[in-house]
Design an enzyme around this catalytic site. Structure first.
Site, PDB file in Angstrom:
ATOM      1  N   GLU A  81      36.500  16.115  46.905  1.00 51.19           N
ATOM      2  CA  GLU A  81      35.897  14.786  47.130  1.00 51.19           C
ATOM      3  C   GLU A  81      36.090  14.326  48.581  1.00 51.19           C
ATOM      4  O   GLU A  81      37.162  14.487  49.151  1.00 51.19           O
ATOM      5  CB  GLU A  81      36.573  13.790  46.173  1.00 51.19           C
ATOM      6  CG  GLU A  81      36.005  12.391  46.276  1.00 51.19           C
ATOM      7  CD  GLU A  81      36.522  11.503  45.154  1.00 51.19           C
ATOM      8  OE1 GLU A  81      36.544  11.948  43.977  1.00 51.19           O
ATOM      9  OE2 GLU A  81      36.913  10.372  45.466  1.00 51.19           O
TER      10      GLU A  81
ATOM     11  N   ASP B  20      34.384  -0.798  42.199  1.00 53.82           N
ATOM     12  CA  ASP B  20      35.189  -2.020  42.376  1.00 53.82           C
ATOM     13  C   ASP B  20      34.653  -2.749  43.593  1.00 53.82           C
ATOM     14  O   ASP B  20      34.589  -2.164  44.677  1.00 53.82           O
ATOM     15  CB  ASP B  20      36.665  -1.659  42.652  1.00 53.82           C
ATOM     16  CG  ASP B  20      37.338  -1.077  41.424  1.00 53.82           C
ATOM     17  OD1 ASP B  20      37.163  -1.648  40.330  1.00 53.82           O
ATOM     18  OD2 ASP B  20      38.024  -0.054  41.572  1.00 53.82           O
TER      19      ASP B  20
END
Ligand code: FAD
Length: 281
Positions: free
Chosen positions: A8, A100
């Site tokens: 990632e 978020d």
């Protein structure tokens, strides 16, 4: 050791950081990862940066890229537009998330939870994408209780997700217990452990308190003891995460997903310790 790995990255903020990311991706490409993933800020805050990073990875490596797609604060139109961009870039895998928003930020959007996003992706693009979702062996910070969190994961699979990647954790039993609890709810899709290499104690503490990952006392006390001695932190951290990966793979983890933080070194070191050889292109 023979196991699928994925790496990632996040969108770099400067030209220099983009060059470093490219160089690190080229190094990690040699380990033959299943895919690279690129994070996406909720509300579209990194939209341009994420797309540029995807294009950079596509032009500089041969590894398939999986964009993250966070839905909070986005409209159906925003999401459809992104899905179209991803299809045009021939991307076949998406990591679908709620996301978020930054603390204190409120933004109207059409989707509140990841299972709604998965459902929307399936409704608008059928089976075109392989969809990954997030899972939390140590329980998502906002979940009312562990069972509700597993039921939420089940909702994401029922909406059409294919597999899940976990938040990072340092206690392998949290993963094994979580898998057992998932099996009781008839969740048998792959749940891939997310692995965070340990390199800086302060940063790790900060991330962990935000995302609800636990640093066990025995681990934090030892990391704290090393103070500014970065070499000892890295050596001890590598040993701890190596042992974690070994136990996870021995216990049946289907693959490992590494949070590289855009650095090749710590992840590469772990792969070498694990005897994951990679291949030469
Ligand atoms: P959800 O699955 O929607 O769950 C969020 C919370 O809501 C949980 O507590 C759940 O139990 C609860 N919930 C779900 N449905 C309901 C309901 N109907 N009623 C009440 N409560 C409910 N964040 C980003 O911004 N960008 C990224 O690129 C990114 N990548 C990530 C990659 C991985 C592998 C992981 C594990 C996390 C990533 N995150 C990212 C962080 C993630 O977005 C946050 O953890 C976020 O708070 C939850 O996202 P989710 O997709 O798990 O949400």
């Amino acid at each position: 050791m023979n196991i699928n790995v994925s790496f990632e990255f996040f969108p770099p903020k400067t030209q220099m950081a983009a060059i470093q990311l490219r160089d690190n991706a080229i190094i990690l490409e040699k380990m033959g990862p299943h895919f690279f993933s690129v994070t996406f800020g909720a509300g579209g805050s990194t939209r341009t940066g994420s797309i540029e990073t995807i294009k950079l990875l596509q032009s500089e490596t041969k590894i398939p890229v999986a964009p993250h797609l966070s839905c909070l604060g986005s409209t159906f139109e925003d999401i459809s537009g992104l899905l179209e961009v991803y299809k045009n870039l021939s991307l076949k895998r998406i990591v679908a998330l709620r996301g978020d928003l930054p603390a204190g930020e409120k933004r109207e959007g059409d989707l509140n939870f990841a299972y709604e996003l998965v459902s929307f992706i399936r409704k608008t693009t059928n089976d075109y994408f392989h969809i990954e979702v997030a899972a939390y062996p140590e329980v998502h910070p906002e979940a009312p209780n562990p069972t509700a969190d597993i039921i939420n994961l089940k909702r994401k699979f029922e909406a059409g997700a294919n597999s899940a990647i976990t938040q990072y954790f340092f206690n392998p039993d949290a993963y094994f217990y979580f898998k057992d609890e998932c099996a009781k709810e008839n969740i048998f899709s792959p749940i891939i452990p997310g692995i965070m290499p340990i390199t800086h104690f302060d940063k790790l503490q900060r991330f962990s308190s935000i995302c609800g990952a636990e640093i066990p006392r025995w681990l934090s006390k030892r990391l704290e003891m090393y103070g500014d001695d970065q070499e000892s932190i890295k050596a001890f951290g590598a040993e701890v995460v190596y042992n974690l990966c070994q136990r996870l793979v021995a216990g049946g983890a289907p693959a490992l997903h590494f949070y590289t933080l855009n650095q090749a070194g710590p992840t590469l070191n772990l792969l070498q310790m694990l005897g994951i050889q990679g291949f030469s292109l």
